[in-house]
Design an enzyme around this catalytic site. Sequence first.
Site, short mmCIF file in Angstrom:
data_model
loop_
_atom_site.label_atom_id
_atom_site.label_comp_id
_atom_site.label_asym_id
_atom_site.label_seq_id
_atom_site.Cartn_x
_atom_site.Cartn_y
_atom_site.Cartn_z
N SER A 160 19.38 10.55 63.87
CA SER A 160 19.59 11.81 63.56
C SER A 160 19.38 12.92 64.73
O SER A 160 18.62 13.93 64.38
CB SER A 160 18.96 12.23 62.46
OG SER A 160 19.04 11.55 61.44
N ARG A 175 20.67 16.00 73.49
CA ARG A 175 19.50 16.32 73.88
C ARG A 175 18.41 16.03 72.57
O ARG A 175 18.99 15.75 71.48
CB ARG A 175 19.38 17.84 74.04
CG ARG A 175 19.79 18.79 72.74
CD ARG A 175 20.47 19.86 73.06
NE ARG A 175 21.47 20.05 73.54
CZ ARG A 175 22.60 20.03 73.11
NH1 ARG A 175 22.72 19.99 71.65
NH2 ARG A 175 23.89 19.90 73.53
N ASP A 213 22.41 11.38 60.17
CA ASP A 213 22.06 11.34 58.62
C ASP A 213 23.02 12.18 57.91
O ASP A 213 23.23 11.88 56.83
CB ASP A 213 20.81 11.92 58.53
CG ASP A 213 20.31 13.20 59.52
OD1 ASP A 213 21.30 13.75 60.26
OD2 ASP A 213 19.28 13.94 59.36
C1 BGC Z 1 19.87 17.09 64.59
C2 BGC Z 1 20.96 16.51 64.06
C3 BGC Z 1 20.44 16.09 62.54
C4 BGC Z 1 19.69 17.16 61.94
C5 BGC Z 1 19.23 17.03 60.68
C6 BGC Z 1 19.06 18.17 63.91
O1 BGC Z 1 18.05 18.74 64.90
O2 BGC Z 1 20.33 17.57 65.92
O3 BGC Z 1 21.67 15.32 64.40
O4 BGC Z 1 21.49 15.81 61.69
O5 BGC Z 1 18.69 17.70 62.77
O6 BGC Z 1 18.26 15.96 60.42
#
Ligand code: BGC
Length: 516
Positions: A160, A175, A213
């Site tokens: 995620s 990142r 996610d």
């Molecule tokens: C991430 C996402 C993720 C979201 C929720 C963010 O910091 O970049 O990829 O879906 O958090 O978990």
Amino acid sequence: MATRHTQPRRQPSRKGSMADIPKDLLQEIKRLEDLFTVDTAKLKSITSHFQSELAKGLSKEGGSIPMNPTWCMGFPTGHETGTFLALDMGGTNLRVCEINLPEEKGEFDIIQSKYRMPEELKTGTADELWGYIADCLQQFIEYHHEGEKLDKLPLGFTFSYPATQDFIDHGVLQRWTKGFDIDGVEGKDVVPPFEAALEERGVPIKLTALINDTTGTLIASAYTDSEMRIGCIFGTGCNAAYMEHCGDIPKLEHMKLDPNQEIAINCEWGAFDNEHKILPRTQYDIIIDKDSPRPGQQSFEKMVAGLYLGELFRLVLLDLHEVAHVKIFEGQDVSSLKKPYSLDASFLSDIENDPFENLSETHDRFEKALGIKCTKPELELIRRLAELIGTRSARLSACGVAAICLKKNYKTCHVGADGSVFNKYPHFKARGAQALKEILDWDKGRDGKALGKGHDPVEILPAEDGSGVGAALIAALTLKRVQEGKVMGIRDPEGMLKGTKAADPKSKEVAPESKK
Ligand code: BGC
């Protein structure tokens, strides 16, 4: 028969009284209200800018919202079958699931184990990270399949973080977010080192899909609800995914995909307004960003996501104690309050949940957690501040949902949401629904009924288990595509079939530990 209420109905907000609050503290509360309140007009202008930024992210030039195509092509039918592993690398835990999708439409069986993610891992080395994850998977397989001779199990890996994907079994980390800071991972494909760690240990797993996610949430929710159009996470981080037609994604034009084919887009909307054009940032938001491991990134996320809510609250209180002319907590030892990230979103939840008019629980919580004894007026300020921060988070989050609905011209739909803030933060759902109503100018609900639960044109509902069932479903959809020879966006279709027991639910019984 009359129903008897055993509990009082919950009020959306307590009455509170500002009657005996000194004038200068009242002025301070007013200042905070002005700083943190986002009115309807502002919500609308943020949404409109958000909508154009979503489009910009899909353009060839790109924008600050990444809008990553995920190669998850289309919704499940509910008839997917087979046994799959799912791995979720969360901030606090690592969860491994084995999921069986049986013949019955929309059903699943799941067995799962949770492993703690050691805090040091978040700032350690890449080798340590992949090694730890592979060890957990190995443990899971040894425990649940002791002595069995296994084919390779197909795995959906919920990773995620923002990753660009040329293929579904590939992902270059753009990142780290959410406080992770592991050297040597950004800018690289995460799949090869992960697979190498499995290989080293001889763990019989084949990564079939690397997913976000939000995409998992979208797909898992759509498995049981045909009105689902958007998957959201409002948790430690925040983000959304939705289905876009390939024909509406200029940056994929060169691939000459079927314009009517749908593909899930992981928006990575936490990066919205990184150029600070529209969001009403306060001095406290600026400090959070400046002191974070990635300044300038995830501007929207830093104003709304769970990781930052407690920190915002802490910074305001500290400022009121130290700098502002009104000194709160005068003469008290505030050293505990000085520790960055010492308060999490659950601290704010507890304050907003305090059922007593005199805020006695909040009083005790402050004393216990921070060693600070609050006066009655200070407690009133604290409660109001928590409401302001929680409300701003819900209202700004709604702008993202409204922007996708406007972009896709969805007049009615369901949005599946997961994450600690959505599930646990008091009034987050109601405040979000209220903001959607203001942004989208609803005056009545579906079928002409009054607005409210079950009738709002766009409803944000608790999602199915995205990082478990969602990941398994996406792995199933991917294997099905491979079997049908539709290998677009799949790097290693052959490897996925070779030695992988793809999909016969009858071939193995999974003990259903819990069934939804
Ligand atoms: C991430 C996402 C993720 C979201 C929720 C963010 O910091 O970049 O990829 O879906 O958090 O978990």
